[in-house]
Write a protein that holds these residues in place. Structure first.
Motif, PDB file in Angstrom:
ATOM      1  N   GLY A   1      29.114   4.768  69.222  1.00 24.99           N
ATOM      2  CA  GLY A   1      29.327   3.388  69.605  1.00 24.99           C
ATOM      3  C   GLY A   1      30.559   3.221  70.462  1.00 24.99           C
ATOM      4  N   TRP A   2      30.749   1.994  70.891  1.00 23.21           N
ATOM      5  CA  TRP A   2      31.891   1.599  71.699  1.00 23.21           C
ATOM      6  C   TRP A   2      32.718   0.573  70.944  1.00 23.21           C
ATOM      7  N   TYR A   3      34.015   0.754  71.010  1.00 25.81           N
ATOM      8  CA  TYR A   3      34.971  -0.171  70.423  1.00 25.81           C
ATOM      9  C   TYR A   3      35.969  -0.558  71.503  1.00 25.81           C
ATOM     10  N   ARG A   4      36.660  -1.646  71.295  1.00 27.71           N
ATOM     11  CA  ARG A   4      37.699  -2.019  72.249  1.00 27.71           C
ATOM     12  C   ARG A   4      38.913  -2.574  71.520  1.00 27.71           C
ATOM     13  N   GLN A   5      40.043  -2.462  72.187  1.00 33.43           N
ATOM     14  CA  GLN A   5      41.286  -2.975  71.631  1.00 33.43           C
ATOM     15  C   GLN A   5      42.063  -3.688  72.723  1.00 33.43           C
ATOM     16  N   ALA A   6      42.259  -4.967  72.520  1.00 32.88           N
ATOM     17  CA  ALA A   6      43.055  -5.767  73.444  1.00 32.88           C
ATOM     18  C   ALA A   6      44.512  -5.730  73.001  1.00 32.88           C
ATOM     19  N   PRO A   7      45.441  -5.971  73.906  1.00 32.23           N
ATOM     20  CA  PRO A   7      46.864  -5.960  73.551  1.00 32.23           C
ATOM     21  C   PRO A   7      47.162  -6.913  72.397  1.00 32.23           C
ATOM     22  N   GLY A   8      47.807  -6.410  71.364  1.00 32.16           N
ATOM     23  CA  GLY A   8      48.190  -7.236  70.230  1.00 32.16           C
ATOM     24  C   GLY A   8      47.076  -7.545  69.258  1.00 32.16           C
ATOM     25  N   LYS A   9      45.909  -6.957  69.470  1.00 34.83           N
ATOM     26  CA  LYS A   9      44.771  -7.235  68.595  1.00 34.83           C
ATOM     27  C   LYS A   9      44.264  -5.951  67.954  1.00 34.83           C
ATOM     28  N   GLN A  10      43.490  -6.112  66.897  1.00 31.06           N
ATOM     29  CA  GLN A  10      42.897  -4.962  66.231  1.00 31.06           C
ATOM     30  C   GLN A  10      41.702  -4.443  67.020  1.00 31.06           C
ATOM     31  N   ARG A  11      41.428  -3.172  66.834  1.00 30.25           N
ATOM     32  CA  ARG A  11      40.262  -2.580  67.464  1.00 30.25           C
ATOM     33  C   ARG A  11      39.003  -3.202  66.855  1.00 30.25           C
ATOM     34  N   GLU A  12      38.030  -3.511  67.705  1.00 29.08           N
ATOM     35  CA  GLU A  12      36.804  -4.150  67.234  1.00 29.08           C
ATOM     36  C   GLU A  12      35.591  -3.436  67.803  1.00 29.08           C
ATOM     37  N   VAL A  13      34.497  -3.546  67.076  1.00 30.61           N
ATOM     38  CA  VAL A  13      33.267  -2.920  67.536  1.00 30.61           C
ATOM     39  C   VAL A  13      32.663  -3.766  68.661  1.00 30.61           C
TER      40      VAL A  13
END
Length: 113
Positions: free
Chosen positions: A34-46
């Protein structure tokens, strides 16, 4: 298992990008990717994932992103359409299997308004 993610970049809002994740090593033990992403200051999300026969998407990307795979190339893709500034972040590929889980190195996606 080693994962090599690519395809990130800078795109304007409304544009598209396609990410690729090439898997190598002991891939026979992999059961889901799968792919996850992490924005600055945020938790990694699916963002999107395969697990067995099911495909799952994060609520914010449903209808805009599509995950797919080419088993012959050991590659998983993420087609991202109608991109928004809120999609900006580092996108990571993840594999899960009988022997554990593995992360790729991440690829930066930046969506300008």
């Amino acid at each position: 298992v080693q994962l090599q993610a690519s395809g990130g970049g800078l795109v304007q809002a409304g544009g598209s990008l396609k990410l690729s994740c090439l898997a190598s090593g002991n891939i026979v033990s992999v059961r889901g990717m799968g792919w996850y992403r992490q924005a600055p200051g945020k938790q990694r999300e699916v963002v999107a994932s395969f697990n067995g026969g099911s495909t799952n998407y994060g609520d914010s990307v449903k209808g805009r992103f599509t995950i797919s795979r080419d088993s012959a190339k050991n590659t998983v893709y993420l087609q991202m359409n109608s991109l928004r500034p809120g999609d900006t972040g580092v996108y990571y590929c993840k594999a899960v299997g009988l022997l554990g889980s593995w992360w790729g190195q991440g690829t930066q996606v930046t969506v300008s308004s």
